[in-house]
Design a protein around this motif. Structure first.
Motif, PDB file in Angstrom:
ATOM      1  N   ASN A 240       0.808  -1.227   0.000  1.00  0.00           N
ATOM      2  CA  ASN A 240       0.000   0.000   0.000  1.00  0.00           C
ATOM      3  C   ASN A 240       0.838   1.274   0.000  1.00  0.00           C
TER       4      ASN A 240
ATOM      5  N   SER B  21       2.359   4.628  -0.913  1.00  0.00           N
ATOM      6  CA  SER B  21       1.778   5.699  -1.721  1.00  0.00           C
ATOM      7  C   SER B  21       2.795   6.145  -2.770  1.00  0.00           C
TER       8      SER B  21
ATOM      9  N   THR C 146       3.990   8.092  -6.039  1.00  0.00           N
ATOM     10  CA  THR C 146       3.655   9.368  -6.645  1.00  0.00           C
ATOM     11  C   THR C 146       4.166   9.401  -8.078  1.00  0.00           C
TER      12      THR C 146
END
Length: 170
Positions: free
Chosen positions: A38, A40, A42
């Motif tokens: 999971n 994050s 970018t």
């Protein structure tokens, strides 16, 4: 009439410091893999780490690999039909065959479809940003420490380390 000598004390051989392995709990391992899955990502995230990291760290853990053994894998070293890895020229120049669990084989198949449709057998399984290289062990260690931090596992002194996943496997 006998020749008597005092033996010379042999020079002390260099030895690596003994590191006590960090043994992850089941809940810590679960949390690490949750953080890896999971993460994050970018638009500034470089390369294919989103695809690589979930498989790379599972492979290290579930096959008991050393980090560089995993990073040096070539496409031809990953046998998805019979479900094993060929580890070539590992520690002390040894080769070995490592079986994979069915769940890892399935992850490898999905990864290979996404990452290696046009790859040559001699290409690295976990390719680096520069053509013909594997991902850097330095960036792999750095990313792993970030996952540990996100999982709430403090990195103190010399550990936990990626190599401790191998100890957890054992």
């Amino acid at each position: 009439g006998y020749k008597i000598e005092i033996p010379i004390t042999p020079k002390k051989r260099f030895s690596y410091p003994i590191r006590i392995p960090y043994i992850y709990t089941a809940s810590e391992l679960k949390e690490i893999f949750i953080q890896i899955d999971n993460w994050s990502w970018t638009s500034q995230s470089r390369g294919y780490r989103k695809q690589i990291d979930p498989l790379l760290f599972r492979m290290i853990y579930s096959c008991g690999l050393r980090v560089m053994e995993a990073l040096r894998l070539k496409v031809t070293d990953v046998n998805l039909e019979e479900g094993y890895l060929c580890i070539i020229d590992a520690k002390n120049g040894r080769d070995r065959i490592v079986p994979m669990a069915e769940s890892l084989i399935n992850r490898c198949r999905a990864y290979s479809k996404q990452m290696h449709l046009l790859s040559r057998p001699s290409d690295f399984y976990f390719p680096g940003r520069t053509s013909g290289t594997h991902i850097s062990h330095t960036s792999t260690y750095k990313r792993y420490r970030e996952y540990l931090w996100k999982a709430g596992i403090p990195h103190i002194g010399h550990g936990p380390r990626i190599h401790d996943l191998r100890h957890a496997f054992c």
